[in-house]
Enzyme design. Sequence first.
Site, PDB file in Angstrom:
ATOM      1  N   CYS A  80      -0.895   4.260  -6.337  1.00  0.00           N
ATOM      2  CA  CYS A  80      -1.965   3.699  -5.437  1.00  0.00           C
ATOM      3  C   CYS A  80      -2.105   2.249  -5.909  1.00  0.00           C
ATOM      4  CB  CYS A  80      -3.111   4.426  -5.483  1.00  0.00           C
ATOM      5  SG  CYS A  80      -4.436   3.793  -4.617  1.00  0.00           S
ATOM      6  N   CYS A 107       0.729  -1.111  -0.066  1.00  0.00           N
ATOM      7  CA  CYS A 107      -0.084  -0.008  -0.057  1.00  0.00           C
ATOM      8  C   CYS A 107       0.767   1.424  -0.143  1.00  0.00           C
ATOM      9  CB  CYS A 107      -0.895  -0.020   1.405  1.00  0.00           C
ATOM     10  SG  CYS A 107      -1.829   1.568   1.473  1.00  0.00           S
TER      11      CYS A 107
HETATM   12  N1  DGL Z   1      -4.108   1.046  -1.408  1.00  0.00           N
HETATM   13  C1  DGL Z   1      -3.704   2.356  -0.853  1.00  0.00           C
HETATM   14  C2  DGL Z   1      -2.520   2.874  -1.584  1.00  0.00           C
HETATM   15  O1  DGL Z   1      -1.852   2.169  -2.373  1.00  0.00           O
HETATM   16  C3  DGL Z   1      -4.613   3.293  -0.969  1.00  0.00           C
HETATM   17  C4  DGL Z   1      -6.200   3.370  -0.669  1.00  0.00           C
HETATM   18  C5  DGL Z   1      -6.483   3.972   0.481  1.00  0.00           C
HETATM   19  O2  DGL Z   1      -6.716   5.217   0.499  1.00  0.00           O
HETATM   20  O3  DGL Z   1      -6.882   3.237   1.541  1.00  0.00           O
HETATM   21  O4  DGL Z   1      -2.053   4.026  -1.337  1.00  0.00           O
END
Ligand code: DGL
Length: 419
Positions: free
Chosen positions: A277, A153
């Site tokens: 993301c 993430c």
């Molecule tokens: N999966 C998260 C990232 O890669 C973004 C999603 C969220 O805001 O929870 O930043």
Amino acid sequence: MAACLRFLLICLVTCVARATDDPLASAIGHAKAHPQGDVPASFVAADYRGDLRDLPIGVFDSGVGGLTVLEALKAHDRHHNVTGADGADGVPDFAGERFVYFGDQANMPYGNYSAVGRTDFLRELILRDALFLLGRRQARGDKPPVKAIVIACNTATAYGLEDLRAAVKAWGIPVIVVGVVEAGAQGLAETAEGAQGGVAVLATVGTCASNAYPKAIAKVTGRPVRQLGSASLAAAIEGDPSVKTPIRDIIRADVGAFLKSAAADDAAPIDTLMLGCTHYPLVADEIAAAFAYWREQSDASGRKPYATLVAPKLKQVNPAAWTAESLWRSLRGAQMMAVARPKGGDQFFLSVANPAWKGVGLAADGTLTYEYKYGRSPGQVGREDTLNVPMTAEALPGATAGLVRERLPLTWRSLQGAR
Ligand code: DGL
């Protein structure tokens, strides 16, 4: 003398209070105080003293977006599996490994905590995610401890990578920790293929606020960087019912606003997109289509204001493949690749709101209310206002399941077979 002692005492009390308010200090202290792993957010310290090689690899994200990273891990083939020599050998490099995936869906979007001044609480959530992976858990069989943690993430990497590395050191466990942001910058450096123009980093508002990407990119290239933070795209891809706007419209509006401000600033022409993301690779085609759409739009005078700002063909960098490479190098370097054939398949977990937790704020659909979710403070690592339960393909919202099925075939297959 007495006044001096009183002053020293006040300083000491203040320092202790600060240390325990700090999410890192409290997570370290909490896990150290429970070496039997018998309470939430702890692990069995003895599990990390023996041979860890055949333990699975933990992967976590704020939701299902990190499955794009899991897919890259499962597909990764850049080395000979026996000799380790560079070059694909037709056998995925992690074929001998199994994975435990966790998505903290109940607490997402992670990308919006910074905007409400709750980054310390986000840091606590990230440490809790890691503690869940480190521990044994009884849910759909026995979830084993893990030998490595991939923070799949971007937002969690930006706010929690250093914390987690410091915590692992303080706990004295030889667990490898890998994040996605530096891997993404490395990917940019390696895949430039002659591209020398501006880089648009597409990420959450929180990742953009952290400046993690501009900093990491500046270490590998001098190319100009501009950030596009979206407040709702990740949640929409996740299937959050509170986001009513269709995904394509969110992307088009976000890209339009981004280009408008870039044009006003006379920004350098953009030829590369960083998918900063984990959710965004699932809609990579839609993102490319939105830039192509705006490139062709004319203003009232018939001029195309973005025609020179956006290259006709944009390169996209997905940090996932470089994250896989970084993990491979770390595991191989530490001689921690699995030696036995993996027993059982991958395991998948998601968090859900816990209605039994005193004071929890629940919406009609059983999820945490916005006010509750973004109103929390750190200081209670072991809180259980959310519970981690097995993730099944059936439990994913239809559109999300469709994206995973279509675009992440290896992960989809693994999810079907999950115990
Ligand atoms: N999966 C998260 C990232 O890669 C973004 C999603 C969220 O805001 O929870 O930043």
